[in-house]
Design a protein around this motif. Structure first.
Motif, PDB file in Angstrom:
ATOM      1  N   THR A  14       0.824  -1.218   0.000  1.00 57.95           N
ATOM      2  CA  THR A  14       0.000   0.000   0.000  1.00 57.95           C
ATOM      3  C   THR A  14       0.856   1.265   0.000  1.00 57.95           C
ATOM      4  N   GLY A  15       2.117   1.132   0.343  1.00 56.65           N
ATOM      5  CA  GLY A  15       2.960   2.325   0.343  1.00 56.65           C
ATOM      6  C   GLY A  15       4.420   1.987   0.615  1.00 56.65           C
ATOM      7  N   VAL A  16       5.277   2.942   0.330  1.00 61.23           N
ATOM      8  CA  VAL A  16       6.701   2.793   0.615  1.00 61.23           C
ATOM      9  C   VAL A  16       7.174   4.100   1.230  1.00 61.23           C
ATOM     10  N   SER A  17       8.236   4.017   2.049  1.00 57.59           N
ATOM     11  CA  SER A  17       8.814   5.279   2.501  1.00 57.59           C
ATOM     12  C   SER A  17      10.315   5.151   2.635  1.00 57.59           C
ATOM     13  N   CYS A  18      10.987   6.193   2.281  1.00 56.16           N
ATOM     14  CA  CYS A  18      12.440   6.311   2.390  1.00 56.16           C
ATOM     15  C   CYS A  18      13.227   5.231   1.658  1.00 56.16           C
ATOM     16  N   GLY A  19      12.551   4.353   0.981  1.00 56.19           N
ATOM     17  CA  GLY A  19      13.276   3.353   0.228  1.00 56.19           C
ATOM     18  C   GLY A  19      13.598   2.096   1.007  1.00 56.19           C
ATOM     19  N   PHE A  20      13.175   1.993   2.260  1.00 50.72           N
ATOM     20  CA  PHE A  20      13.379   0.707   2.935  1.00 50.72           C
ATOM     21  C   PHE A  20      12.219   0.279   3.821  1.00 50.72           C
ATOM     22  N   LYS A  21      11.150   1.036   3.852  1.00 47.99           N
ATOM     23  CA  LYS A  21       9.976   0.654   4.637  1.00 47.99           C
ATOM     24  C   LYS A  21       8.832   0.338   3.676  1.00 47.99           C
ATOM     25  N   TYR A  22       8.264  -0.845   3.832  1.00 48.83           N
ATOM     26  CA  TYR A  22       7.184  -1.276   2.954  1.00 48.83           C
ATOM     27  C   TYR A  22       5.940  -1.549   3.781  1.00 48.83           C
ATOM     28  N   TYR A  23       4.812  -1.026   3.328  1.00 50.64           N
ATOM     29  CA  TYR A  23       3.556  -1.215   4.053  1.00 50.64           C
ATOM     30  C   TYR A  23       2.646  -2.144   3.265  1.00 50.64           C
ATOM     31  N   PHE A  24       2.134  -3.163   3.938  1.00 51.36           N
ATOM     32  CA  PHE A  24       1.275  -4.132   3.262  1.00 51.36           C
ATOM     33  C   PHE A  24      -0.067  -4.228   3.964  1.00 51.36           C
ATOM     34  N   ILE A  25      -1.065  -4.664   3.193  1.00 59.46           N
ATOM     35  CA  ILE A  25      -2.362  -4.955   3.803  1.00 59.46           C
ATOM     36  C   ILE A  25      -2.774  -6.363   3.376  1.00 59.46           C
TER      37      ILE A  25
END
Lengths: 191, 110
Positions: free
Chosen positions: A41-52
């Protein structure tokens, strides 16, 4: 490199780090996650991944690279949307994350780059930004080194530590550029 | 620009560029170009959004196509006179290639 995964009910946050030349591995990993029912669902800073959590889907993920200062990004995103791609997010340095709108039929592969020229151009855009950062590192590293020299009539430890870090960055950047250059060369040398 | 200069600068066109220009004899938006190309080439040429987006902005910069905003604010593209000439010259070039091939085609069969 994967170190932490935080699982709260239906959502999942994963810290994972990919180098600039590993974009295809990253795409494959995201597809594997969707096949297991974890959709990005999203990414941040190039190393954090958000999933649902959802039903397992055969989605394809693709990473595009554009100039981070590009004007009219909304228009670019709409263009992809019109052609059946969902925009998920971006990382500040220019990486754009897209996913196919629907599940892809078995045996088919969905691509955002479908010819050799445009694949080469994407890699050259990456190459240009790497070169710019490399140049910046050299300038900062050199000036730190010189400052270290003049202040204490010898080498100032803090400053030389900084220039050492710069040097390490330069090495890594050069390695990345060779990797990307070889990829461009492979694309070019096909008949 | 005279024909010789156009030939030197633009030909041969890549397969994707050829089909994009071919679809743009009438005004069309991105998705339309993709569909038309896929149909015309019997699915052998597919255009992904990344490829098409880059190609369209390059062709527009070279003044081979021009953009107009449709009522729904979608961008429509169409060949310019220069683009028409380039496509014409490319088709003529391909004609020669195909005719040369056709003349010896039966000698290639086992």
């Amino acid at each position: 490199m994967e170190n932490a995964a935080l699982n709260i009910g239906n959502s999942l946050v994963v810290n994972k780090f990919y180098m600039v030349w590993q974009d295809e591995d990253e795409e494959n990993w995201l597809r594997e996650m969707s096949l297991q029912g974890w959709h990005l669902t999203g990414v941040s800073c190039g190393f954090k991944y958000y999933f649902i959590k959802g039903d397992p889907k055969n989605y394809y993920y693709r990473l595009d690279y554009i100039n981070p200062f590009k004007a009219d990004k909304g228009e670019y995103i709409n263009f992809f949307r019109d052609m059946g791609w969902t925009y998920i997010g971006d990382v500040f340095n220019g990486w754009q994350y897209f996913r196919t709108e629907n599940e892809v039929e078995k045996g088919k592969i969905a691509e955002i780059y479908t010819d050799r020229n445009s694949k080469i151009e994407k890699n050259l855009r990456i190459q240009r930004i790497l070169l710019a950062v490399l140049f910046l590192n050299l300038v900062v590293g050199t000036s730190n080194f010189l400052k270290g020299l003049e202040r204490f009539h010898g080498i100032n430890n803090t400053m030389s530590l900084f220039s050492l870090l710069n040097l390490a960055c330069v090495g890594l950047l050069l390695y990345a550029m060779v990797k990307i250059w070889r990829r461009v060369h492979r694309l070019k040398s096909r008949i | 620009m005279d024909d010789q200069k156009l030939i030197q600068k633009y030909l041969p066109l890549s397969e994707s560029t050829y089909y994009i220009l071919l679809s743009l004899v009438e005004p069309l938006h991105g998705y339309g170009i993709m569909q038309k190309t896929q149909q015309a080439s019997n699915d052998s040429v597919k255009l992904g959004p990344g490829t098409l987006y880059g190609a369209l902005s390059k062709l527009e910069k070279e003044d081979l196509i021009s953009m107009t905003l449709a009522e729904d604010r979608r961008k429509n593209y169409q060949l310019t006179p220069k683009g028409k000439r380039v496509l014409y010259l490319e088709i003529k070039r391909l004609e020669v290639l195909v005719n040369n091939g056709a003349a010896i085609l039966d000698r290639l069969l086992p």
